[in-house]
Design a protein around this motif. Structure first.
Motif, short mmCIF file in Angstrom:
data_model
loop_
_atom_site.label_atom_id
_atom_site.label_comp_id
_atom_site.label_asym_id
_atom_site.label_seq_id
_atom_site.Cartn_x
_atom_site.Cartn_y
_atom_site.Cartn_z
N GLY A 45 1.17 -19.85 -11.21
CA GLY A 45 1.62 -19.45 -12.54
C GLY A 45 0.48 -19.15 -13.49
O GLY A 45 0.59 -19.37 -14.70
N SER A 46 -0.64 -18.68 -12.95
CA SER A 46 -1.81 -18.35 -13.75
C SER A 46 -2.38 -17.03 -13.27
O SER A 46 -2.11 -16.60 -12.15
N LYS A 47 -3.17 -16.38 -14.12
CA LYS A 47 -3.67 -15.06 -13.80
C LYS A 47 -5.19 -15.03 -13.70
O LYS A 47 -5.90 -15.72 -14.43
N VAL A 70 -4.57 -12.15 -4.02
CA VAL A 70 -4.71 -12.66 -5.39
C VAL A 70 -3.34 -12.81 -6.05
O VAL A 70 -3.04 -13.82 -6.69
N GLU A 71 -2.50 -11.79 -5.87
CA GLU A 71 -1.16 -11.83 -6.46
C GLU A 71 -0.36 -13.02 -5.94
O GLU A 71 0.36 -13.69 -6.70
N GLU A 72 -0.48 -13.31 -4.66
CA GLU A 72 0.27 -14.43 -4.09
C GLU A 72 -0.17 -15.76 -4.69
O GLU A 72 0.66 -16.62 -5.01
N GLN A 108 4.04 -2.31 -5.80
CA GLN A 108 3.37 -1.42 -4.84
C GLN A 108 2.44 -2.23 -3.93
O GLN A 108 2.36 -1.97 -2.73
N GLN A 109 1.75 -3.25 -4.51
CA GLN A 109 0.88 -4.10 -3.70
C GLN A 109 1.68 -4.81 -2.61
O GLN A 109 1.28 -4.84 -1.45
N ILE A 113 -11.12 -16.15 0.48
CA ILE A 113 -11.01 -17.32 -0.40
C ILE A 113 -10.70 -16.83 -1.79
O ILE A 113 -11.50 -16.08 -2.39
N VAL A 114 -9.57 -17.23 -2.36
CA VAL A 114 -9.16 -16.81 -3.68
C VAL A 114 -9.13 -18.03 -4.59
O VAL A 114 -8.39 -18.98 -4.33
#
Length: 368
Positions: free
Chosen positions: A272-274, A264-266, A303-304, A363-364
């Protein structure tokens, strides 16, 4: 469809609604337990994977009406091997909030036959010139699962839409509880092979038995289709990750959660969205169990990233093309001219994790 005061794409008109059941009775019945961390009525059962493939007319006898007629038989044969797609949700207890399961009760999938007063070329040209998030949604059909009586709600819809030029689209809406079947079982290719085999038989009639123009009664009225919120193409960015690790099947392990959070972080960094601080994860843990869990981003990002670097998982990028829809030929030796995919109703973002032969496909979908 209207943007401002200017109509761009006309509405689709529904001509017929049919039910396609498995070619043979499912015995014994298959079931899939559905484990949730939120109350049943929270809407988590209404999200679906939408796929639309568009075909241009290549021969005089080619049309969506003919394809839809043969689909009545070909899809029924494929459902005999994948009866869960024609199943229904049901509660395992009489309580309002209880554990659910999907049972392959052979109730069938819905087949919608429709038409639209525009040519396929005009539509595709519009899509090239305009950014329209709703246009593709006209060509899929979906009704939300009834929270009170889920046993009456189909989990799989199919819509065949005829354009004025003779071209047509095939739209699929599959509840996320069953979307893994489309990935893991090579569903589209198996279906196309069965379809072509039926049509190519020398003793097959030119038109199928369920050929709607021959069955339509004079004076019958069409109904305008309406777009569910779960059909509409979201303004989102979806990335598919292939995680190679045969032991990666459960979110119970903290390290596995970190793999999903890192994925998800990647995607968040990429667009550029959360995602929302809490978002749903759909994970098929086995052939007869799927878990829906709210995942919380409660780990420091550095940490992730450190955890993912230390893991032994191999991560690569996949794509929607892994489903095989872009290669599907239902006859006439032609592949789709356009294919679109999206997951409906993901305002907070969503993650779907489906087992593969070597690990997981993650799938993200991040709203943008």
């Amino acid at each position: 469809m209207v943007y401002g005061d200017k109509p761009l794409i006309p509405n689709v008109e529904i001509e017929a609604v049919l039910t396609v059941t498995p070619f043979k009775q499912t015995d014994p019945r298959q079931t899939r337990r559905v484990l949730v961390t939120d109350p049943v009525g929270s809407g988590i059962f209404c999200r679906c994977l939408n796929i639309v493939v568009y075909y241009k007319k290549v021969a005089e006898e080619d049309s969506g009406w003919i394809v839809a007629g043969w689909i009545k038989e070909s899809l029924g044969r494929v459902l005999a091997d994948q009866p869960m797609l024609s199943g229904r949700l049901r509660r395992t207890s009489s309580e309002d909030i209880g554990e659910l399961e999907i049972v392959s009760n052979d109730s069938g999938v819905r087949l919608i036959e429709a038409k639209i007063p525009i040519t396929l070329s005009q539509f595709l040209d519009h899509q090239l010139k305009e950014t329209s998030e709703e246009s593709d949604a006209l060509f899929v059909f979906w009704n939300d699962v009834d929270d009170q009586n889920p046993q009456f709600s189909p989990l799989f819809y199919l819509q065949v839409t005829n354009f004025e030029c003779g071209g047509y689209s095939i739209g699929i809406s599959c509840n996320l509880l069953l979307a893994d079947i489309l990935f893991k079982e090579n569903f589209f290719q198996k279906w196309a092979d069965v379809h072509k085999d039926i049509v190519s038989k020398s003793n097959s009639p030119k038109n199928p038995i369920f050929y709607f123009p021959n069955l339509k009664k004079d004076g019958c009225k069409s109904a305008d289709s309406s777009i569910s919120s779960n059909q509409i193409k979201n303004n989102d960015h979806t990335v598919i990750f292939n995680i190679t690790d045969e032991n990666l099947y459960s979110l119970d392990k903290e390290s596995d959660k970190q793999i999903i959070l890192a994925s998800v972080e990647e995607v968040e960094r990429e667009v550029g969205s959360k995602m929302a601080s809490k978002f749903p994860v759909y994970l098929r843990e086995s052939s007869n169990k799927i878990k829906i869990e709210n995942c919380t981003k409660n780990v420091d990002q550095d940490q992730q990233l450190e955890l993912i670097k230390k893991s032994t998982h191999e991560v690569s990028r996949g794509s929607w093309d892994d489903l095989g829809a872009s290669e599907v030929d239902f006859g006439q030796g032609k592949k789709p001219d356009r294919v679109t995919y999206w997951i409906g109703s993901i305002s907070d973002g969503v993650v779907v994790a489906t087992p593969s032969t070597s690990g997981l496909n993650i799938i993200v979908s991040v709203p943008t």
